[in-house]
Write an enzyme that holds these catalytic residues in place. Sequence first.
Site, PDB file in Angstrom:
ATOM      1  N   ASN A 102     -33.746  92.186 124.571  1.00  0.00           N
ATOM      2  CA  ASN A 102     -32.592  91.422 125.050  1.00  0.00           C
ATOM      3  C   ASN A 102     -33.036  90.148 125.757  1.00  0.00           C
ATOM      4  O   ASN A 102     -34.019  90.149 126.494  1.00  0.00           O
ATOM      5  CB  ASN A 102     -31.739  92.272 125.990  1.00  0.00           C
ATOM      6  CG  ASN A 102     -31.123  93.456 125.265  1.00  0.00           C
ATOM      7  OD1 ASN A 102     -31.119  93.489 124.044  1.00  0.00           O
ATOM      8  ND2 ASN A 102     -30.610  94.411 126.014  1.00  0.00           N
ATOM      9  N   HIS A 119     -38.358  88.903 123.124  1.00  0.00           N
ATOM     10  CA  HIS A 119     -37.631  87.839 122.427  1.00  0.00           C
ATOM     11  C   HIS A 119     -37.214  86.704 123.352  1.00  0.00           C
ATOM     12  O   HIS A 119     -36.297  85.952 123.043  1.00  0.00           O
ATOM     13  CB  HIS A 119     -36.419  88.434 121.687  1.00  0.00           C
ATOM     14  CG  HIS A 119     -36.813  89.343 120.558  1.00  0.00           C
ATOM     15  ND1 HIS A 119     -35.936  90.231 119.955  1.00  0.00           N
ATOM     16  CD2 HIS A 119     -38.005  89.506 119.912  1.00  0.00           C
ATOM     17  CE1 HIS A 119     -36.584  90.891 118.996  1.00  0.00           C
ATOM     18  NE2 HIS A 119     -37.822  90.477 118.956  1.00  0.00           N
ATOM     19  N   ASN A 215     -28.451 106.059 121.546  1.00  0.00           N
ATOM     20  CA  ASN A 215     -27.740 105.077 120.723  1.00  0.00           C
ATOM     21  C   ASN A 215     -26.331 105.602 120.458  1.00  0.00           C
ATOM     22  O   ASN A 215     -26.115 106.809 120.394  1.00  0.00           O
ATOM     23  CB  ASN A 215     -28.478 104.858 119.388  1.00  0.00           C
ATOM     24  CG  ASN A 215     -28.074 103.562 118.708  1.00  0.00           C
ATOM     25  OD1 ASN A 215     -26.888 103.302 118.473  1.00  0.00           O
ATOM     26  ND2 ASN A 215     -29.052 102.727 118.390  1.00  0.00           N
TER      27      ASN A 215
HETATM   28  N1  APR Z   1     -24.601 102.336 123.728  1.00  0.00           N
HETATM   29  C1  APR Z   1     -25.737 102.583 122.987  1.00  0.00           C
HETATM   30  N2  APR Z   1     -25.989 101.971 121.826  1.00  0.00           N
HETATM   31  C2  APR Z   1     -25.109 101.076 121.381  1.00  0.00           C
HETATM   32  C3  APR Z   1     -23.911 100.759 122.087  1.00  0.00           C
HETATM   33  C4  APR Z   1     -23.683 101.432 123.299  1.00  0.00           C
HETATM   34  N3  APR Z   1     -22.571 101.216 124.028  1.00  0.00           N
HETATM   35  N4  APR Z   1     -23.235  99.824 121.373  1.00  0.00           N
HETATM   36  C5  APR Z   1     -23.961  99.561 120.288  1.00  0.00           C
HETATM   37  N5  APR Z   1     -25.095 100.310 120.279  1.00  0.00           N
HETATM   38  C6  APR Z   1     -26.206 100.320 119.300  1.00  0.00           C
HETATM   39  C7  APR Z   1     -25.785 100.151 117.859  1.00  0.00           C
HETATM   40  O1  APR Z   1     -25.477 101.413 117.274  1.00  0.00           O
HETATM   41  C8  APR Z   1     -27.044  99.519 117.252  1.00  0.00           C
HETATM   42  O2  APR Z   1     -27.942 100.511 116.789  1.00  0.00           O
HETATM   43  O3  APR Z   1     -27.003  99.205 119.604  1.00  0.00           O
HETATM   44  C9  APR Z   1     -27.683  98.779 118.426  1.00  0.00           C
HETATM   45  C10 APR Z   1     -27.584  97.279 118.353  1.00  0.00           C
HETATM   46  O4  APR Z   1     -28.369  96.835 117.284  1.00  0.00           O
HETATM   47  P1  APR Z   1     -28.538  95.286 116.979  1.00  0.00           P
HETATM   48  O5  APR Z   1     -27.230  94.613 117.050  1.00  0.00           O
HETATM   49  O6  APR Z   1     -29.307  95.161 115.717  1.00  0.00           O
HETATM   50  O7  APR Z   1     -29.403  94.764 118.240  1.00  0.00           O
HETATM   51  P2  APR Z   1     -30.983  94.823 118.441  1.00  0.00           P
HETATM   52  O8  APR Z   1     -31.567  96.050 117.843  1.00  0.00           O
HETATM   53  O9  APR Z   1     -31.221  94.568 119.877  1.00  0.00           O
HETATM   54  O10 APR Z   1     -31.449  93.572 117.604  1.00  0.00           O
HETATM   55  C11 APR Z   1     -32.812  93.230 117.583  1.00  0.00           C
HETATM   56  O11 APR Z   1     -32.263  91.223 116.418  1.00  0.00           O
HETATM   57  O12 APR Z   1     -31.098  89.222 115.986  1.00  0.00           O
HETATM   58  C12 APR Z   1     -32.127  89.817 116.652  1.00  0.00           C
HETATM   59  O13 APR Z   1     -33.275  88.784 118.376  1.00  0.00           O
HETATM   60  C13 APR Z   1     -32.155  89.597 118.140  1.00  0.00           C
HETATM   61  O14 APR Z   1     -33.247  90.942 119.829  1.00  0.00           O
HETATM   62  C14 APR Z   1     -32.367  90.977 118.712  1.00  0.00           C
HETATM   63  C15 APR Z   1     -32.960  91.733 117.538  1.00  0.00           C
END
Ligand code: APR
Length: 244
Positions: A102, A119, A215
């Site tokens: 994040n 990141h 998750n």
């Molecule tokens: N509690 C727990 N998990 C959650 C919640 C919640 N309230 N809401 C959503 N999620 C989960 C979703 O199920 C999903 O698996 O959070 C995850 C979010 O995934 P992404 O949107 O892909 O985010 P992230 O994994 O952090 O992305 C990685 O992608 O675009 C790039 O640089 C950006 O750091 C980021 C990287």
Amino acid sequence: MDDHGDVITAAREVVRRGRRITCFSGAGLSAPSGVGTFRDPGDGWWSRYDPMRLASPDGFHEDPALVMKWYAARRQQMAEAAPNAGHLALAARPDVVQVTQNTDDLLDRAGCSDIIRLHGNITADRCHAGCGHVESVDMHDPPGHRSCPGCGQAGLRPTVVWFGEALPSDAWERAEQAARSCDVFLVVGTSAVVYPAAGLITLAAHAGATVIVVNRDASSASDVADFELLGSADELLPALLEAD
Ligand code: APR
């Protein structure tokens, strides 16, 4: 007790016995605070916008004003957000090493220090040409596109890592070490599809850590999980980490 309660109880015991715990977090940790995720169907940024236009060097080259407009919207959203109970539960455990994808400052505002940021950090801008100029931004009133006042050669862009860019090497080395040397590896709110960051999960598992995934839904980390806790991070992290 139902099955879910049993899994939480067992995972809590693993955490309680853990001597070195590393937490690897993603956008789902900040989602309950109102900060948008990237890949959630429907409201994730990348289900509405093309990541290559908004978060890549080519996209910035093509339309820097559009990129900075999107970052301004995200910055305002983050400025209005407050740390949730998940951030606070992590901050209450200073022994847990924080590795995050994040770019927001919610872990910092919850009270975590020494966060390993894979990141980068959205709260500052830097010269895209790399002259060294860096300035913090007003998250409540974020700036749009402007030229670097240091060299005038390029635009200012957020101090984050875009697609196609390398991760900061010091953060990556520390993250690998934290994954390799822990006995409990918490994976919180990440789809676990963006590499190299997601590779930390298998690195930790192969090094012998117990992997606990928190998750809202199943994710690419599900297969590696020793314990998978399905639910919201702001509810599950206090249940997992707080003392009785
Ligand atoms: N509690 C727990 N998990 C959650 C919640 C919640 N309230 N809401 C959503 N999620 C989960 C979703 O199920 C999903 O698996 O959070 C995850 C979010 O995934 P992404 O949107 O892909 O985010 P992230 O994994 O952090 O992305 C990685 O992608 O675009 C790039 O640089 C950006 O750091 C980021 C990287």
